[in-house]
Design an enzyme around this catalytic site. Structure first.
Site, mmCIF file in Angstrom:
data_model
loop_
_atom_site.group_PDB
_atom_site.id
_atom_site.type_symbol
_atom_site.label_atom_id
_atom_site.label_comp_id
_atom_site.label_asym_id
_atom_site.label_seq_id
_atom_site.Cartn_x
_atom_site.Cartn_y
_atom_site.Cartn_z
ATOM 1 N N GLU A 1 25.440 33.725 78.363
ATOM 2 C CA GLU A 1 26.167 34.240 78.139
ATOM 3 C C GLU A 1 26.152 35.367 77.745
ATOM 4 O O GLU A 1 25.813 34.370 76.301
ATOM 5 C CB GLU A 1 27.791 33.802 78.758
ATOM 6 N N CYS B 1 28.367 40.302 72.008
ATOM 7 C CA CYS B 1 28.030 38.424 71.723
ATOM 8 C C CYS B 1 26.185 37.573 72.598
ATOM 9 O O CYS B 1 26.780 38.428 73.438
ATOM 10 C CB CYS B 1 28.867 38.035 71.493
ATOM 11 N N CYS C 1 23.939 23.891 73.406
ATOM 12 C CA CYS C 1 24.190 23.610 71.971
ATOM 13 C C CYS C 1 24.081 21.153 71.268
ATOM 14 O O CYS C 1 24.780 21.274 72.468
ATOM 15 C CB CYS C 1 25.242 23.864 71.395
ATOM 16 N N CYS D 1 30.795 20.629 68.256
ATOM 17 C CA CYS D 1 31.818 20.845 68.043
ATOM 18 C C CYS D 1 32.806 20.700 68.486
ATOM 19 O O CYS D 1 32.784 20.574 70.426
ATOM 20 C CB CYS D 1 32.053 22.064 67.304
ATOM 21 N N CYS E 1 34.859 23.148 71.212
ATOM 22 C CA CYS E 1 33.670 24.370 72.124
ATOM 23 C C CYS E 1 32.686 23.395 72.983
ATOM 24 O O CYS E 1 32.553 22.809 73.844
ATOM 25 C CB CYS E 1 32.644 24.482 70.996
ATOM 26 N N GLU F 1 23.777 27.768 68.294
ATOM 27 C CA GLU F 1 23.743 27.325 66.799
ATOM 28 C C GLU F 1 22.358 28.206 66.658
ATOM 29 O O GLU F 1 21.415 27.791 66.778
ATOM 30 C CB GLU F 1 23.449 26.556 66.263
ATOM 31 N N SER G 1 25.747 34.397 63.196
ATOM 32 C CA SER G 1 27.114 33.149 62.661
ATOM 33 C C SER G 1 26.366 31.266 62.723
ATOM 34 O O SER G 1 25.575 31.476 63.497
ATOM 35 C CB SER G 1 28.184 33.095 64.106
ATOM 36 N N LEU H 1 34.154 27.715 59.639
ATOM 37 C CA LEU H 1 34.715 27.253 58.482
ATOM 38 C C LEU H 1 35.776 26.183 59.013
ATOM 39 O O LEU H 1 35.676 24.872 58.561
ATOM 40 C CB LEU H 1 35.357 27.758 57.386
ATOM 41 N N CYS I 1 33.533 30.598 74.952
ATOM 42 C CA CYS I 1 31.872 30.823 74.913
ATOM 43 C C CYS I 1 31.784 29.159 75.318
ATOM 44 O O CYS I 1 31.950 28.399 75.066
ATOM 45 C CB CYS I 1 31.494 30.788 73.273
#
Lengths: 344, 224
Positions: free
Chosen positions: A92, A105, A112, A116, A119, A158, A189, A212, A330
């Site tokens: 997407e 974006c 991924c 995380c 996410c 990532e 990012s 972060l 996302c």
């Protein structure tokens, strides 16, 4: 065997391909022009190539360009586009129009690997890397393509875990032979993959954003497994070893979690660890995902956090939440499509 | 933990293979001289020359003086592992300095791994950190319980083997998530360490959270 896609190839790659096909060397530049400067999607529309060359390309390659297969439109104008990758997976891209800028974006992976806790894309697991062409297709085939002013590599995946293809896509985006976009308008990012960061910083001029989310290493470890491999202090030492004082920008993304990273203690530690880095801090509201134990901080807390950081001299902004009435987080849209496909 | 990155962005050091042994159906263990100090749970990058991207592997064993070991299985589409699988004693190899912070302490904990993800727990056990720990290891075929004898001797009944693709003596039939899912309760207030693929870590983490474990007690390392 699936034919290779030509869209997304760098100038050097195109030169090698045309040489292998025994086509004139200038064909590489012509192909780059058609792909990156003109709105042409088929080999037979590339009219300055000989008929034989067009036929040869048609026989051996595909362009790799494809339109989005679905779009969700938010009341605030945000559009989420769903693309199908060359392997038939779903990715997407989010188009975010604002008064003074239009940001796209883009995704760099299908799913991924980073896991995380906050996410949605992580929930899909990892399904594959995108090629530079598939990354760039999200831009090239976007209906609003001509309106885009800024590109952020903050979609699924990532980027620095797909370093080669990310770097190739940035080359095509910023080169004169390619889209000739200013690197100042592009931000990549990362969660802090240090070797990838070094390569990115040394070989591109685009901006860098680092996720972060907690200034305390032990707390960050619980949110982001990558902390076990590339600790935050080493990520920051790496950033300090490069010059970000001029045109290039370094920013830190900080999702605000209620009671977890939004206290005076966190402000104090953030100020301490970011001391000496000329940066911007972007505070983000958390958009809850199914089954998450995390909650977003209250608006009043986020505003207080921003004001505290600003008072310590850090340029700090609260990112506007966009597309909340569609699949805002996302990975939501593509996960839904993935689940639909599995159900079928 | 497996990750590829550009050789030019990381310092690599030449060393050599002391031995290369096979384990299970697909496992390989290569032993190298211990040229750098390390902490149990850390990883190091390996490659064969400066054109092959470095990949990261957990250190799986050591005598903490002379040698260290790495466990890997061959990825048929991979660039490095098919070549690593051909290494013989004396062959040259390059490694990075060990790094990372995936480290358990002496407190009670559950260690949960699939496949070669068991490697960091092996070295932690070598270091004597296995006391008060449960090790849950999941594999497809029972022959891929790497270091099985060692773990049986070290952990005794706290070594739980989950085999998803065949029925095997002394093994739970199913995935690690199936095993954890059928446990009536899980101890609260202790840490749960996970190592495996992203899918395994996410599924297991979600399951633990749904069974009342705080996410703050879950520490994960992911292959990438």
């Amino acid at each position: 065997m699936q034919k290779q896609a030509l869209f997304g190839k760098t100038s050097d790659e195109l030169k090698i391909i045309v040489k292998q096909l025994n086509l004139p060397a200038f064909t590489a530049k012509q192909l780059a022009d058609w792909f990156y400067k003109k709105d042409v999607n088929r080999f037979d529309e590339m009219t300055n190539l000989s008929k034989e060359a067009r036929q040869l390309l048609e026989n051996q390659f595909i362009t790799g360009l494809s339109e989005p297969i679905k779009v969700q439109i938010s009341d605030d104008g945000t559009k989420k586009y769903l693309y199908r990758s060359l392997q038939g997976k779903y990715i997407e891209a989010a188009y975010i129009p604002e008064a003074d800028r239009h940001t796209l974006c883009v995704s760099t992976q299908v799913g991924c690997k980073m896991g995380c806790l906050f996410c949605m894309t992580a929930k899909q697991g990892f399904q594959g890397q995108l090629t530079a062409g598939e990354i760039l297709n999200q831009i090239r085939s976007l209906p609003e393509r001509d309106l885009i002013t800024n590109i952020v590599y903050m979609g699924m995946g990532e980027p620095l875990d797909n370093l080669d293809e990310t770097m190739k896509s940035l080359e095509v985006l910023t080169s004169d032979y390619g889209f000739a976009m200013s690197p100042k308008r592009i931000t990549v990012s990362t969660i802090g993959i240090i070797p990838g960061m070094k390569t990115f910083i040394e070989k591109s001029r685009c901006n860098l954003a680092v996720s972060l989310h907690s200034p305390f290493e032990e707390d960050r470890k619980k949110l982001m497994p990558i902390q076990n491999v590339y600790p935050l202090n080493e990520v920051l030492d790496t950033i300090r070893s490069y010059d970000f004082s001029r045109q290039r920008r370094i920013s830190f993304e900080y999702i605000m979690f209620k009671g977890l990273n939004d206290t005076p203690r966190h402000v104090k530690e953030l100020v301490r660890i970011l001391n000496g880095i000329r940066c911007r801090i972007n505070l983000l509201r958390f958009h809850p995902i199914p089954g998450t134990p995390l909650q977003s901080s209250e608006n009043i807390t986020i505003e207080w956090f921003r004001d505290e950081l600003k008072s310590k001299g850090f340029m700090t902004t609260i990112r506007q939440s966009r597309g909340q009435d569609i699949e805002a987080a996302c990975g939501m849209l593509s996960t839904k499509e993935l689940l639909n496909k599995k159900t079928d | 933990m497996h990750s590829a990155y550009n050789c030019t962005a990381v310092d690599i050091y030449p060393t050599h293979v002391i031995s290369h042994t096979l384990t299970g159906l697909h496992g390989h263990v290569i032993k190298l001289p211990m040229i750098f100090p390390f902490k149990p749970g850390q990883v190091a990058g390996l490659t064969l020359n400066d054109t092959i991207p470095v990949r990261i592997y957990s250190i799986a064993g050591s005598d903490f003086k002379n040698w260290i070991e790495f466990l890997f299985d061959v990825k048929s589409q991979g660039v490095l592992t098919p070549k690593l699988a051909e290494l013989k004693a004396g062959d040259k190899i390059f490694m990075t300095k060990p790094f990372g912070t995936f480290a358990a302490d002496e407190k009670p904990a559950y260690w949960i791994a699939t496949g070669t993800g068991v490697a960091p727990f092996k070295i932690m056990a070598d270091a004597g950190l296995h006391v008060n720990k449960h090790l849950i290891h999941g594999v497809g075929k029972s022959k891929n319980f790497y270091f099985r004898k060692y773990f049986e001797e070290t952990f005794g009944e706290n070594y739980i083997k989950c085999c998803s693709r065949e029925i095997s003596k002394d093994c739970f039939k199913g995935r690690v998530t199936d095993y954890i899912g059928q446990l009536p309760t899980l101890p609260a207030g202790i840490n749960y360490y996970l190592c495996g693929s992203a899918e395994m870590v996410i599924d297991t983490r979600d399951l633990l959270i749904s069974k009342g474990v705080s996410f703050e007690n879950i520490i994960a390392e992911i292959y990438f």
